[in-house]
Design a protein around this motif. Structure first.
Motif, short mmCIF file in Angstrom:
data_model
loop_
_atom_site.label_atom_id
_atom_site.label_comp_id
_atom_site.label_asym_id
_atom_site.label_seq_id
_atom_site.Cartn_x
_atom_site.Cartn_y
_atom_site.Cartn_z
N THR A 62 88.32 41.52 44.77
CA THR A 62 87.92 40.72 45.60
C THR A 62 87.02 41.51 46.73
N ALA A 63 86.07 40.80 47.49
CA ALA A 63 85.08 41.49 48.52
C ALA A 63 86.36 42.02 49.66
N GLN A 64 85.52 42.58 50.42
CA GLN A 64 86.34 43.15 51.82
C GLN A 64 87.31 42.29 52.58
N TRP A 65 86.84 41.03 52.56
CA TRP A 65 87.46 39.75 53.23
C TRP A 65 87.03 38.38 52.65
N ARG A 66 87.76 37.49 52.73
CA ARG A 66 87.38 36.13 52.40
C ARG A 66 87.78 35.21 53.63
N PHE A 67 87.58 33.71 53.17
CA PHE A 67 87.69 33.05 54.06
C PHE A 67 88.14 31.73 53.31
N VAL A 68 89.13 30.68 53.96
CA VAL A 68 89.55 29.53 53.34
C VAL A 68 89.51 28.44 54.44
N THR A 69 88.85 27.20 53.95
CA THR A 69 88.97 26.07 54.94
C THR A 69 90.14 25.20 54.64
N VAL A 70 90.67 24.86 55.80
CA VAL A 70 91.91 24.16 55.73
C VAL A 70 91.67 22.71 56.46
N ALA A 71 92.06 21.69 55.95
CA ALA A 71 91.78 20.31 56.34
C ALA A 71 92.20 20.16 57.93
N ALA A 72 91.69 19.37 58.78
CA ALA A 72 92.23 19.16 60.02
C ALA A 72 93.65 18.69 59.95
N PRO A 73 94.55 19.49 61.02
CA PRO A 73 95.90 19.37 60.92
C PRO A 73 96.43 17.87 61.26
N GLY A 74 97.70 17.33 60.85
CA GLY A 74 97.97 16.15 60.96
C GLY A 74 98.68 15.87 62.27
N PRO A 75 99.13 14.89 63.01
CA PRO A 75 99.43 14.68 63.93
C PRO A 75 100.62 15.67 64.59
N ASP A 76 101.40 15.98 63.79
CA ASP A 76 102.52 16.90 63.84
C ASP A 76 102.15 18.38 63.54
N GLY A 77 100.83 18.75 63.51
CA GLY A 77 100.35 20.09 63.19
C GLY A 77 100.48 20.48 61.56
N SER A 78 100.98 19.58 60.68
CA SER A 78 101.10 20.02 59.47
C SER A 78 99.73 20.26 58.84
N ILE A 79 99.90 21.22 57.78
CA ILE A 79 98.55 21.71 57.20
C ILE A 79 98.88 21.95 55.62
N THR A 80 97.96 21.88 54.90
CA THR A 80 98.18 22.43 53.54
C THR A 80 96.82 23.34 53.26
N ILE A 81 97.29 24.64 52.73
CA ILE A 81 96.34 25.76 52.64
C ILE A 81 96.24 25.83 51.11
N ASP A 82 95.09 25.59 50.60
CA ASP A 82 94.85 25.97 48.88
C ASP A 82 94.05 27.20 48.89
N PHE A 83 94.44 28.41 48.62
CA PHE A 83 93.92 29.63 48.43
C PHE A 83 93.16 29.67 47.25
N ASN A 84 93.41 28.64 46.17
CA ASN A 84 92.39 28.56 45.13
C ASN A 84 91.09 28.32 45.63
N ARG A 85 90.95 27.87 46.81
CA ARG A 85 89.50 27.55 47.31
C ARG A 85 89.14 28.72 48.43
#
Length: 258
Positions: free
Chosen positions: A200-223
């Motif tokens: 891969t390149a020297q670095w990458r980024f991934v976008t994460v949907a806005a957190p839920g009210p409790d701060g929960s998130i889902t990270i999809d590194f496929n994206r």
């Protein structure tokens, strides 16, 4: 539609977005403007910049037009703020972008017929792998932190606004990465991992949907996506802060283009 089918559709839209006529694949130069009027590569005219803004002086024989195609001659002046860019002027099949990076005015030329664009067949990616979809938690900082960061260009530094941290488990380890916030309230995660410089390149980024009210998130590194620097040496691209390093191989998302 299955998750894998939805991912395939999303990838098709990503490739189509890259293949637009004057997008990132069309970059052909990156040039700083000096205080004294002078010539640049690939475009005619006399170019300069100072604290008041950028200037271009040209004549009818230079055959400049506005981005919409109207003829231009004389002296054009334009001021921008730090980080801003605009489609400034056009010369035949060359579109000139004007911008300010690190307190200096620059231009980038974009060629509608650049081989990188006309030969583009899509970005190579790792096979879709549900194991790289992980859940985590976002914790906001008491106040956003403005942090100076490096970029792909050694002559340019930027400032990023970090709004908090995300914590998640991957490959049996717990990781914490600092994040910025996008205009739509989603989180931007710039990161390095063990595949950089090899697959891969020297670095990458991934976008994460806005957190839920409790701060929960889902990270999809496929994206996980490449910054424009993976496609062209004429990009700037903010680097991750030093702490955003995953000491594992994230074999998901976009590979280094060939």
């Amino acid at each position: 539609m299955s998750a894998a089918e939805e991912f395939t559709q999303w990838r098709r839209m990503r490739d189509e977005g890259l293949a637009v006529p004057f997008g990132w694949l069309s970059l052909s130069s990156y040039q700083w403007l000096e205080a004294e009027p002078g010539r640049l590569e690939l475009v005619p005219g006399e170019w300069s910049a100072d604290a008041e803004g950028a200037k271009l002086t040209c004549g009818p024989s230079d055959r400049f037009t506005t981005p919409d195609g109207d003829p231009v001659s004389g002296t054009l002046a334009q001021s921008l703020l730090e980080g801003e860019s605009m489609h400034f002027i056009r010369h035949g099949q060359t579109l000139v972008e004007l911008g300010v990076r690190g307190g200096r005015y620059m231009i980038r030329t974009r060629e509608a017929t650049h081989p990188r664009l006309t030969g583009f067949i899509g970005v190579p990616v790792f096979d879709y792998d549900p194991a790289f979809i992980v859940r985590g938690r976002f914790t906001a900082f008491p106040a956003p932190k403005l942090v100076p960061i490096d970029t792909f260009r050694p002559d340019t530094t930027l400032v990023t606004e970090l709004v908090g941290e995300i914590e998640f488990e991957l490959d049996g380890h717990v990781w914490t990465l600092a994040v910025s916030r996008n205009a739509d309230s989603s989180l931007n995660v710039a990161f390095r991992d063990g595949t950089n410089g090899v697959q891969t390149a020297q670095w990458r980024f991934v976008t994460v949907a806005a957190p839920g009210p409790d701060g929960s998130i889902t990270i999809d590194f496929n994206r996980a996506l490449n910054y424009p620097m993976a496609f062209s040496p004429f990009a700037v691209c903010p680097a991750p802060i030093p702490g955003n390093q995953l000491h594992v191989k994230v074999r998901a998302g976009e590979l280094q283009p060939q």
